[in-house]
Each structure stands twice: as structure tokens, then as C-alpha cells.
Design a protein around this motif. Structure first.
Motif, mmCIF file in Angstrom:
data_model
loop_
_atom_site.group_PDB
_atom_site.id
_atom_site.type_symbol
_atom_site.label_atom_id
_atom_site.label_comp_id
_atom_site.label_asym_id
_atom_site.label_seq_id
_atom_site.Cartn_x
_atom_site.Cartn_y
_atom_site.Cartn_z
ATOM 1 N N GLU A 170 19.185 16.067 -5.272
ATOM 2 C CA GLU A 170 18.960 17.173 -4.341
ATOM 3 C C GLU A 170 17.672 17.016 -3.550
ATOM 4 N N ASP A 171 16.661 16.330 -4.147
ATOM 5 C CA ASP A 171 15.396 16.127 -3.439
ATOM 6 C C ASP A 171 15.414 14.878 -2.574
ATOM 7 N N CYS A 172 16.596 14.272 -2.423
ATOM 8 C CA CYS A 172 16.801 13.075 -1.607
ATOM 9 C C CYS A 172 16.274 11.791 -2.233
ATOM 10 N N SER A 173 15.877 11.839 -3.493
ATOM 11 C CA SER A 173 15.492 10.605 -4.177
ATOM 12 C C SER A 173 16.741 9.760 -4.399
ATOM 13 N N LEU A 174 16.585 8.459 -4.227
ATOM 14 C CA LEU A 174 17.717 7.539 -4.275
ATOM 15 C C LEU A 174 18.112 7.237 -5.718
ATOM 16 N N VAL A 175 19.383 7.471 -6.034
ATOM 17 C CA VAL A 175 19.911 7.230 -7.374
ATOM 18 C C VAL A 175 20.590 5.872 -7.456
ATOM 19 N N GLY A 176 21.404 5.567 -6.442
ATOM 20 C CA GLY A 176 22.157 4.315 -6.463
ATOM 21 C C GLY A 176 23.127 4.245 -5.306
ATOM 22 N N ILE A 177 24.181 3.479 -5.483
ATOM 23 C CA ILE A 177 25.151 3.262 -4.416
ATOM 24 C C ILE A 177 26.541 3.153 -5.034
ATOM 25 N N VAL A 178 27.543 3.652 -4.318
ATOM 26 C CA VAL A 178 28.943 3.516 -4.714
ATOM 27 C C VAL A 178 29.630 2.680 -3.650
ATOM 28 N N THR A 179 30.278 1.608 -4.050
ATOM 29 C CA THR A 179 30.917 0.694 -3.104
ATOM 30 C C THR A 179 32.434 0.740 -3.248
ATOM 31 N N PHE A 180 33.117 0.175 -2.267
ATOM 32 C CA PHE A 180 34.574 0.062 -2.353
ATOM 33 C C PHE A 180 34.984 -0.721 -3.603
ATOM 34 N N SER A 181 34.209 -1.752 -3.933
ATOM 35 C CA SER A 181 34.523 -2.538 -5.129
ATOM 36 C C SER A 181 34.457 -1.670 -6.380
ATOM 37 N N THR A 191 0.822 -1.200 0.000
ATOM 38 C CA THR A 191 0.000 0.000 0.000
ATOM 39 C C THR A 191 0.859 1.254 0.000
ATOM 40 N N PRO A 192 0.688 2.137 -1.004
ATOM 41 C CA PRO A 192 1.452 3.390 -0.982
ATOM 42 C C PRO A 192 1.074 4.193 0.250
ATOM 43 N N PHE A 193 2.011 4.825 0.890
ATOM 44 C CA PHE A 193 1.697 5.581 2.099
ATOM 45 C C PHE A 193 2.010 7.051 1.905
ATOM 46 N N ARG A 194 1.435 7.865 2.744
ATOM 47 C CA ARG A 194 1.516 9.313 2.609
ATOM 48 C C ARG A 194 2.881 9.822 3.020
ATOM 49 N N ARG A 195 3.354 10.829 2.340
ATOM 50 C CA ARG A 195 4.551 11.521 2.766
ATOM 51 C C ARG A 195 4.193 12.351 3.988
ATOM 52 N N SER A 196 5.044 12.356 4.965
ATOM 53 C CA SER A 196 4.783 13.150 6.165
ATOM 54 C C SER A 196 6.094 13.543 6.779
ATOM 55 N N GLY A 197 6.015 14.254 7.898
ATOM 56 C CA GLY A 197 7.227 14.701 8.572
ATOM 57 C C GLY A 197 7.641 13.775 9.686
ATOM 58 N N ARG A 198 7.163 12.551 9.680
ATOM 59 C CA ARG A 198 7.450 11.632 10.771
ATOM 60 C C ARG A 198 8.842 11.046 10.689
ATOM 61 N N TYR A 199 9.472 11.190 9.559
ATOM 62 C CA TYR A 199 10.837 10.717 9.455
ATOM 63 C C TYR A 199 11.643 11.751 8.691
ATOM 64 N N SER A 200 12.897 11.852 9.037
ATOM 65 C CA SER A 200 13.753 12.872 8.429
ATOM 66 C C SER A 200 14.431 12.338 7.194
ATOM 67 N N ARG A 201 14.753 13.239 6.294
ATOM 68 C CA ARG A 201 15.465 12.855 5.084
ATOM 69 C C ARG A 201 16.945 12.697 5.379
ATOM 70 N N SER A 202 17.595 11.893 4.547
ATOM 71 C CA SER A 202 19.004 11.560 4.782
ATOM 72 C C SER A 202 19.924 12.590 4.129
ATOM 73 N N THR A 203 20.026 13.762 4.733
ATOM 74 C CA THR A 203 20.859 14.809 4.165
ATOM 75 C C THR A 203 22.076 15.108 5.013
ATOM 76 N N SER A 204 22.249 14.381 6.098
ATOM 77 C CA SER A 204 23.350 14.693 7.011
ATOM 78 C C SER A 204 24.664 14.101 6.547
ATOM 79 N N TYR A 205 25.723 14.910 6.658
ATOM 80 C CA TYR A 205 27.073 14.450 6.351
ATOM 81 C C TYR A 205 27.925 14.452 7.613
ATOM 82 N N SER A 206 27.331 14.793 8.740
ATOM 83 C CA SER A 206 28.118 14.967 9.962
ATOM 84 C C SER A 206 28.677 13.648 10.463
ATOM 85 N N ALA A 207 29.870 13.716 11.060
ATOM 86 C CA ALA A 207 30.503 12.526 11.636
ATOM 87 C C ALA A 207 29.784 12.130 12.910
#
Length: 395
Positions: free
Chosen positions: A370-381, A317-333
Motif C-alpha cells: 500500500e505504501d508503494c514499496s516494491l514486493v516483487g513481480i508476477v510474469t506470464f511464466s 549515495t542514498p538520496f532524499r525522498r521528495s515530490g519530484r517523482y510520482s509513485r506508481s499507483t495508477s491502474y488507468s489504461a
């Protein structure tokens, strides 16, 4: 010139690496659990040794695999083990290795070249087992036949993908303009990765968690618009204990992220886990893991990631976008890994992504727009393929 790197041997990259703690292939899953809890490392090497043989060659004592807490957790989450985890812990440790692809662990000689090590990693090896060169201190240790690090009078250490990437980063200036190129320009963004919806049952991701462990990646947690919310990381799960199997069995993917986040699970979410175990008549798991909370009242299930009374939708079931979870924009250690994903952008340089991954002790970085949509992944390999091609051209 980068050509000077071709002269380095595997032994040069292993300097300072600690000796491996080992576990016999004849041990049980319970033995592995105890070993993992008492080890400073997240992984324990599993060895097959023929001590009845008169030969003292390395062939009579081989590392055949490695295990971590995630292997134990995923095993306990199997349907056949949910009702009686105590019986599951009595199974031979070989059952944890049966699901692992062949070749993840490879023995190499200290004299093997850097290029040979990279080739083995690109062929699928995660850990290279390298004999540690003897010194006077180790000669003393070799007298102790009961030492868990001694095999036929020798000690061994791991050489990991991270070790190789760290070494290349220390010499990054030798690679001309390549490190400054973007991951998009280099064509190393992979679109093959595991993902789960935020509200999907975490149990539906158990297989993906196991696969991501074997691939040294992670499971992305996304919403219905493809926005990256966070991740279920095997690295983070490896820092938990076996009770997280109960959380995977009972919670949603979003709630599991909260369960394994910094500081450990809250009393509220523990009550939810306990209530759901009772609802499913999994008393054996409840008793084995001794899940408890301070409250005597067990509430009916409500999503711990929401303060409202909304019931959780089904995985389809598609679910509604809401503010209950934060987007993954942090680069902080962070001092401790969290379920918040480590991210970069398609235009991020190779060297920047290398530094991010090493700083956060992961083998991958998620790529988002920029909108936090997932493009892919970069690995060590993916990164090593670039360096391998350049080094080969210098040979």
C-alpha cells in the motif's frame, strides 16, 4: 471442465497471426535497424537458410532468433561502440544474437498440443515458430521467391506467451476457483527482478535492460526506501529509435524515464544529452544520431527531472525522498506505454493481474504494498505454471 482445453492444438491459437518478416543471419546490424524501422512489428525474426541444398525440408531454413530495437540500442551502448556507432552498424547481425540465451525461439508443428506449447514456454521459449497452413492466397504468394515471409515455400508465424495467456483467459471460467485466488496465495510473486536507483546513471542499467529483454520483464526504478518510482521497459524502448542509445549513455535512470515517456524527449533534455556527449568526446555518436535542438546555447548539466540546482548523487549515495517523482499507483489504461509501471497488490486475484498485463501489452505486473514499496513481480511464466499444473491434473 478445463480438460477440454487439452484437445486444442497450436494451430488453433495461431489463427489470424500474420506471417513473420525475416532477416538473414548474414545481414548487418544496420540492415536490422532498417528492417525494424520499416516493420509494423517490434521484432524481426532472424533465419539461417541453406539455399544451396537440394533438400527442401524445413531443416534447411530455420529461424534462429529474434531481434528488436532494444538489441540494437544495447549493442550501441557498449563501450567499444560508443565512439564509432557507424562502424558498429556494419557488424553482422549475429552479434546481437550472441548475447541471447539459446532456446528463446523454438520451431513447433501446428499439430502440437496446447500442453506441449506451455511446456516449451516454461522451459524458456519466448516465441514458438509455427508453419501457417496453406490456402489459395498463400499458394499465390509462394510463387514469389523474393518474399521476406517465404521459406522453402512456407510461411510462418509467432506464437507468444501473450497469445497463450489470452487464450486461457478466454476460457478462464473452466478453471474452477483458481482465477479468483490472489497471486500471493498462489505463490507466484517472484522476488528475482532487476532494479536501479532513480539517480543512478542509466548506463549502469544497460546490462539489466538486456537481461530483462531476454526475460520479458522490465527494470524497476526505485528510491532508497524501496519505493517503486517507475520502470525502464524494453517494450517502451523497442518503440524508440536508435538515438535512445545516446540517452542511456548520458542520462540518469530518472531522466531516461522522462526521455522515453509519451510524446518524446523535450528540447531541454535533448540539449542535456548533446552536452554530455560533447563532454565525453563522443562526437561520433553525436554525428551519427544527428541529435539537434533549436537552441544555440548548450547549458551545463542539470537533472531534467528537477527544477532546483541540486546536483545528482552517485549511485551509492542514498538520496532524499521528495515530490519530484510520482509513485506508481495508477491502474488507468493508456494508448501509449509510458515509464509509469503497471502494478498490483499481493491480494490481487490471478484473473485481475492477467487482464492488467494483457490490457497494457506487457508480460509482467509489478507487485507493491500500500505504501508503494516494491514486493516483487508476477510474469506470464509464473501464471502459466499455475495453469500447467491444473491442466496436468486433468489429463
Amino acid at each position: 471442465m478445463a480438460v477440454r482445453l487439452l484437445g486444442y492444438e497450436v494451430a488453433d491459437l495461431c489463427l489470424g497471426n500474420p506471417p513473420l518478416r525475416s532477416l538473414s543471419v548474414s545481414a548487418t546490424v544496420g540492415d536490422a535497424l532498417v528492417a525494424l524501422k520499416t516493420s509494423e512489428d517490434n521484432y524481426i525474426s532472424v533465419w539461417s537458410c541453406d539455399h544451396s541444398s537440394s533438400s527442401k525440408s524445413d531443416e534447411t531454413c530455420r529461424c534462429i532468433g529474434k531481434i528488436c530495437m532494444v538489441d540494437v540500442t544495447c549493442f550501441l551502448c557498449l563501450e567499444k561502440n560508443l565512439s564509432s556507432p557507424s562502424s558498429a552498424l556494419k557488424a553482422p547481425v549475429s552479434v546481437l544474437l550472441s548475447q541471447v540465451p539459446v532456446g528463446l525461439v523454438r520451431h513447433v508443428e501446428p499439430s502440437s498440443s496446447l500442453l506441449e506449447a506451455i511446456d516449451l514456454i516454461l522451459q524458456g521459449a519466448q516465441n514458438l515458430v509455427v508453419p501457417i497452413k496453406s490456402n489459395s492466397r498463400r499458394k499465390i504468394l509462394q510463387k514469389s521467391s523474393n518474399s521476406p515471409t517465404i521459406h522453402n515455400g512456407r510461411e510462418y508465424c509467432w506464437l507468444t506467451q501473450e497469445d497463450v495467456i489470452r487464450f486461457l483467459l478466454s476460457s478462464i471460467g473452466l478453471f474452477s476457483t483458481i482465477p479468483a485466488l490472489s497471486v500471493e496465495k498462489l505463490g507466484i510473486i517472484s522476488t528475482e527482478f532487476s532494479a536501479v536507483w532513480y539517480h543512478s546513471p542509466a548506463s549502469a542499467a544497460a546490462g539489466a535492460i538486456s537481461d530483462s529483454l531476454a526475460e520479458q520483464t522490465s527494470v524497476a526504478v526505485v528510491d532508497s526506501d524501496g519505493i517503486l518510482v517507475g520502470e525502464i521497459s524494453p517494450f517502451t524502448l523497442a518503440c524508440c529509435d536508435e538515438t535512445v542509445a545516446a540517452a542511456i549513455t548520458t542520462l540518469s535512470a530518472g531522466d531516461l524515464m522522462a526521455y522515453i515517456d509519451c510524446g518524446g524527449p523535450s528540447e531541454d533534455i535533448l540539449r542535456v544529452v548533446k552536452a554530455r556527449l560533447k563532454e565525453r568526446n563522443l562526437e561520433g555518436m553525436l554525428e551519427e544520431f544527428a541529435l539537434s535542438n533549436s537552441s544555440k546555447d548548450i547549458p551545463s548539466f542539470n537533472s531534467s527531472s528537477s527544477s532546483d540546482e541540486e546536483s545528482l548523487p552517485s549511485p551509492t549515495t542514498p538520496f532524499r525522498r521528495s515530490g519530484r517523482y510520482s509513485r506508481s499507483t495508477s491502474y488507468s489504461a493508456r494508448m501509449v506505454r509510458r515509464s509509469e509501471a503497471i502494478v498490483c497488490h499481493p491480494g490481487s486475484s490471478l484473473v485481475a493481474v492477467m487482464i492488467q498485463a494483457i490490457a497494457h501489452r506487457v508480460n509482467y505486473v509489478w507487485v507493491i504494498e500500500e505504501d508503494c514499496s516494491l514486493v516483487g513481480i508476477v510474469t506470464f511464466s509464473n501464471m502459466l505454471e499455475v495453469f500447467r499444473e491444473y491442466l496436468q491434473s486433468m489429463a
